[in-house]
Design a protein around this motif. Structure first.
Motif, mmCIF file in Angstrom:
data_model
loop_
_atom_site.group_PDB
_atom_site.id
_atom_site.type_symbol
_atom_site.label_atom_id
_atom_site.label_comp_id
_atom_site.label_asym_id
_atom_site.label_seq_id
_atom_site.Cartn_x
_atom_site.Cartn_y
_atom_site.Cartn_z
ATOM 1 N N TYR A 1 1.003 -1.326 0.065
ATOM 2 C CA TYR A 1 0.080 -0.070 0.041
ATOM 3 C C TYR A 1 0.786 1.140 -0.106
ATOM 4 O O TYR A 1 1.822 1.359 0.830
ATOM 5 C CB TYR A 1 -0.809 0.110 1.369
ATOM 6 N N PRO A 2 0.602 2.029 -1.010
ATOM 7 C CA PRO A 2 1.684 3.168 -1.116
ATOM 8 C C PRO A 2 1.608 4.264 -0.043
ATOM 9 O O PRO A 2 0.460 4.585 0.573
ATOM 10 C CB PRO A 2 1.014 4.049 -2.505
ATOM 11 N N VAL A 3 2.757 4.551 0.659
ATOM 12 C CA VAL A 3 2.872 5.554 1.742
ATOM 13 C C VAL A 3 3.709 6.459 1.817
ATOM 14 O O VAL A 3 4.925 6.579 0.743
ATOM 15 C CB VAL A 3 2.994 4.705 3.155
ATOM 16 N N PHE A 4 3.944 7.699 2.385
ATOM 17 C CA PHE A 4 4.823 8.728 2.635
ATOM 18 C C PHE A 4 5.454 8.389 4.059
ATOM 19 O O PHE A 4 4.570 8.359 4.919
ATOM 20 C CB PHE A 4 4.220 10.099 2.421
ATOM 21 N N VAL A 5 6.662 8.740 4.059
ATOM 22 C CA VAL A 5 7.319 8.712 5.244
ATOM 23 C C VAL A 5 7.191 10.078 6.105
ATOM 24 O O VAL A 5 7.260 11.207 5.513
ATOM 25 C CB VAL A 5 8.809 8.113 5.276
ATOM 26 N N VAL A 6 6.630 9.921 7.221
ATOM 27 C CA VAL A 6 6.464 10.983 8.258
ATOM 28 C C VAL A 6 7.044 10.907 9.436
ATOM 29 O O VAL A 6 7.639 9.563 9.850
ATOM 30 C CB VAL A 6 4.776 11.388 8.350
ATOM 31 N N ASP A 7 6.874 11.723 10.255
ATOM 32 C CA ASP A 7 7.748 11.608 11.636
ATOM 33 C C ASP A 7 6.742 10.567 12.352
ATOM 34 O O ASP A 7 5.723 10.654 12.487
ATOM 35 C CB ASP A 7 7.554 13.104 12.291
ATOM 36 N N GLY A 8 7.721 9.382 12.849
ATOM 37 C CA GLY A 8 7.051 8.433 13.633
ATOM 38 C C GLY A 8 6.388 7.440 12.832
ATOM 39 O O GLY A 8 5.918 6.447 13.647
ATOM 40 N N GLY A 9 6.326 7.534 11.662
ATOM 41 C CA GLY A 9 5.816 6.303 10.726
ATOM 42 C C GLY A 9 5.736 6.630 9.518
ATOM 43 O O GLY A 9 6.387 7.397 8.799
ATOM 44 N N VAL A 10 4.432 6.231 8.655
ATOM 45 C CA VAL A 10 4.196 6.529 7.233
ATOM 46 C C VAL A 10 2.660 6.801 7.232
ATOM 47 O O VAL A 10 2.054 6.848 8.247
ATOM 48 C CB VAL A 10 4.387 5.502 6.617
ATOM 49 N N GLU A 11 2.129 7.692 6.401
ATOM 50 C CA GLU A 11 0.935 7.967 6.117
ATOM 51 C C GLU A 11 0.502 7.569 4.509
ATOM 52 O O GLU A 11 1.468 7.335 3.706
ATOM 53 C CB GLU A 11 0.934 9.662 6.197
ATOM 54 N N PRO A 12 -0.588 7.460 4.425
ATOM 55 C CA PRO A 12 -1.046 6.882 2.825
ATOM 56 C C PRO A 12 -0.824 7.922 2.010
ATOM 57 O O PRO A 12 -1.211 9.024 2.132
ATOM 58 C CB PRO A 12 -2.663 6.559 3.149
ATOM 59 N N ASP A 13 -0.494 7.473 0.711
ATOM 60 C CA ASP A 13 -0.481 8.485 -0.514
ATOM 61 C C ASP A 13 -1.515 8.315 -1.035
ATOM 62 O O ASP A 13 -1.782 7.336 -1.819
ATOM 63 C CB ASP A 13 0.943 7.934 -1.471
ATOM 64 N N GLU A 14 -2.422 9.362 -0.851
ATOM 65 C CA GLU A 14 -3.968 9.117 -1.118
ATOM 66 C C GLU A 14 -4.045 8.917 -2.665
ATOM 67 O O GLU A 14 -4.889 8.258 -2.930
ATOM 68 C CB GLU A 14 -4.752 10.294 -0.627
ATOM 69 N N SER A 15 -3.296 9.812 -3.387
ATOM 70 C CA SER A 15 -3.235 9.513 -4.776
ATOM 71 C C SER A 15 -3.095 8.401 -5.468
ATOM 72 O O SER A 15 -3.870 7.665 -6.269
ATOM 73 C CB SER A 15 -2.467 10.850 -5.549
ATOM 74 N N ALA A 16 -1.734 7.825 -5.089
ATOM 75 C CA ALA A 16 -1.247 6.497 -5.432
ATOM 76 C C ALA A 16 -2.348 5.514 -4.970
ATOM 77 O O ALA A 16 -2.588 4.461 -5.622
ATOM 78 C CB ALA A 16 -0.097 6.271 -5.053
ATOM 79 N N ALA A 17 -2.804 5.493 -3.683
ATOM 80 C CA ALA A 17 -3.713 4.522 -3.203
ATOM 81 C C ALA A 17 -5.205 4.497 -3.884
ATOM 82 O O ALA A 17 -5.663 3.407 -4.231
ATOM 83 C CB ALA A 17 -3.676 4.870 -1.736
ATOM 84 N N ALA A 18 -5.497 5.654 -4.299
ATOM 85 C CA ALA A 18 -6.806 5.801 -5.095
ATOM 86 C C ALA A 18 -6.662 4.827 -6.292
ATOM 87 O O ALA A 18 -7.668 4.276 -6.881
ATOM 88 C CB ALA A 18 -7.068 7.222 -5.284
ATOM 89 N N ASP A 19 -5.637 5.031 -6.967
ATOM 90 C CA ASP A 19 -5.254 4.334 -8.457
ATOM 91 C C ASP A 19 -5.165 2.814 -7.968
ATOM 92 O O ASP A 19 -5.797 2.051 -9.094
ATOM 93 C CB ASP A 19 -3.983 4.732 -8.841
ATOM 94 N N LEU A 20 -4.651 2.350 -6.931
ATOM 95 C CA LEU A 20 -4.567 1.149 -6.663
ATOM 96 C C LEU A 20 -6.001 0.357 -6.205
ATOM 97 O O LEU A 20 -6.147 -0.687 -6.886
ATOM 98 C CB LEU A 20 -3.387 0.843 -5.381
ATOM 99 N N ILE A 21 -6.860 1.333 -5.451
ATOM 100 C CA ILE A 21 -8.005 0.537 -5.283
ATOM 101 C C ILE A 21 -8.879 0.528 -6.416
ATOM 102 O O ILE A 21 -9.935 -0.274 -6.601
ATOM 103 C CB ILE A 21 -8.495 1.702 -3.918
ATOM 104 N N ALA A 22 -8.791 1.667 -7.273
ATOM 105 C CA ALA A 22 -9.536 1.674 -8.464
ATOM 106 C C ALA A 22 -9.192 0.425 -9.405
ATOM 107 O O ALA A 22 -10.174 -0.144 -9.941
ATOM 108 C CB ALA A 22 -9.275 2.843 -9.238
ATOM 109 N N ALA A 23 -8.039 -0.112 -9.289
ATOM 110 C CA ALA A 23 -7.590 -1.107 -10.123
ATOM 111 C C ALA A 23 -8.338 -2.185 -9.499
ATOM 112 O O ALA A 23 -8.653 -3.338 -10.221
ATOM 113 C CB ALA A 23 -6.120 -1.165 -10.140
ATOM 114 N N VAL A 24 -8.403 -2.432 -8.335
ATOM 115 C CA VAL A 24 -8.891 -3.455 -7.501
ATOM 116 C C VAL A 24 -10.386 -3.660 -7.729
ATOM 117 O O VAL A 24 -11.091 -4.591 -8.302
ATOM 118 C CB VAL A 24 -8.601 -3.469 -6.070
ATOM 119 N N ASN A 25 -11.192 -2.342 -7.688
ATOM 120 C CA ASN A 25 -12.413 -2.287 -7.860
ATOM 121 C C ASN A 25 -12.950 -2.778 -9.490
ATOM 122 O O ASN A 25 -13.924 -3.377 -9.714
ATOM 123 C CB ASN A 25 -13.075 -0.926 -7.782
#
Length: 422
Positions: free
Chosen positions: A324-348
């Motif tokens: 699942y695509p993410v960005f590195v942030v302080d203390g962890g990672v957060e979703p890359d919402e744009s890339a994640a949307a493309d991934l979930i669109a492919a799944v759907n």
């Protein structure tokens, strides 16, 4: 990426987003997408009526009490045969050491139980492909209001790490969190612990993986030389848990390392040597259900068989493992919402994802002995309309470059990390 200390509370209401994980010895880095496939295939593929009957009775008797999911219905169970349409199944790896025996650390050293591995298996509507999405354990996500297994509900939270959901509200809460994150409905779920890793790898007779550079990891006591290594039992678990010893030492590198193992495992499960061996098939099924906690929807052997029947004929190159695509942030990672949307669109859309060549430091490497793949087509290059090969097929979807992964046909090697860099 720095480690995070684990929350000590039994309830995630009290978990701080600034909490940090401890050393890797306290964390399970396992999830095995093929467990449900293996368990179901054992019942279907075992040769001989008497052996099949014995396998079914013994395996069914081993199934643990069910976990009720919020979106389950009381509809009729599918009959034996491929499940109708597509399916979404969440596979969760717990770091709990309760009842797991020796070799996994002190069972009393942790007070919380985390889902350090969370994987979503999606089977296409026409059973032509399967996509497995790994969610990095340190991803900050919203957690919905989850049922309290002891009664009542917990309050929702706007941002907590996804691996706290198991401690917060059990397997059902992890499912609800992934549903909210992805927008997908997930009616099936399974939870596995340490012993499940060792037992499954033993049941298949070992999994052969490629090691590009030696892997030495004092956190998991793993020491593997370069070359082809057959892993099973505790050593397979150590390989799946290692983070410091591979890639860049991050959890993202560990996911890539797990994909090397899972791809090899799928090839092993689909091989003639496995499918033609009734004893091995029965052992796989027994090992799976002995070490898994299943949602109510998976308690029926018919359901497990139906899901497996939908998976068993999917070509290796259409079984795709992605992070699942993410960005590195302080203390962890957060979703890359744009890339994640493309991934979930492919799944759907039920298309088999096409992955861009990865450039990240944490990735595994291509097997030097594997056949050289064809040069990827530049999407910006002019297309000759008279050339049918130049037209993209409707079953494929190119994803952003930070959706990393591989398909089960690709031969890759784990890249060891020098001890001095750990």
């Amino acid at each position: 990426m720095s480690d995070q200390l684990r929350p000590r509370s039994k309830r995630s209401k009290q978990i701080s987003t600034l909490a940090r994980h401890g050393r890797l010895k306290r964390s399970n880095a396992f999830a095995n997408v093929a467990k449900v496939l293996a368990a179901a295939l054992a019942v279907v593929m075992v040769s001989g009526v008497s052996v099949a009957a014995l396998a079914t009775l013994n395996v069914a008797a081993s199934v643990k009490p069910a976990v009720v999911l919020e979106n389950e219905t009381d509809g009729p169970m599918p009959t034996i045969g491929s499940i109708d349409g597509g399916a979404n199944l969440l596979l969760v790896g717990s770091d709990s050491r309760e009842g797991q025996g020796d070799g996994y650390g002190d069972p009393d050293e942790e007070t919380s139980v985390l889902n350090d591995v969370t994987m979503l298996l999606h089977i296409a509507e026409d059973h032509s492909s399967a996509t497995v999405i790994s969610f990095p354990r340190d991803t900050f996500v919203p957690i919905p209001s989850c049922p309290n297994p002891e009664g009542g509900t917990f309050s929702s939270m706007s941002s907590q790490k996804i691996n706290t959901t198991l401690n917060y509200g059990g397997l059902a809460c992890t499912v609800m969190t992934v549903e909210e994150l992805t927008g997908l409905s997930i009616p099936y779920a399974a939870l596995v612990q340490f012993n499940g890793v060792a037992a499954m790898s033993e049941a298949v007779g070992g999994v052969s993986v490629c090691i590009a550079e030696p892997i030495v990891d004092e956190y998991t006591d793993l020491n593997l030389a370069a070359g082809e290594q057959e892993l099973k039992g505790l050593e397979a678990l150590q390989f799946l848990r290692t983070r410091h010893g591979v890639g860049d030492g991050s959890d993202l590198g560990r996911i890539s390392n797990q994909q090397v193992f899972l791809s090899a495992l799928v090839r092993t499960l689909k091989s003639a040597e496995t499918l033609s061996d009734p004893i091995k098939l029965y052992s796989i099924a027994k090992a799976a259900v002995d070490n898994m906690e299943l949602s109510t929807s998976l308690q029926s052997m018919d359901t497990m068989v139906s899901i497996a029947m939908a998976l068993k004929d999917i070509p290796l190159d259409k079984v795709v493992f992605v992070q699942y695509p993410v960005f590195v942030v302080d203390g962890g990672v957060e979703p890359d919402e744009s890339a994640a949307a493309d991934l979930i669109a492919a799944v759907n859309a039920d298309v088999s994802p096409t992955l861009a060549p990865g450039e990240a430091d944490f990735l595994s490497v291509a097997d030097p002995n594997a056949a050289v793949p064809a040069e990827p087509v530049d999407p910006a290059a002019p297309v000759d309309p008279a050339d049918p090969a130049a037209e993209p097929t409707p079953s494929e979807s190119a994803l952003p470059s930070n959706v990393y992964g591989q398909d089960a046909s690709q031969l890759t090697c784990s890249a060891g990390r020098p001890v001095e860099d750990q």
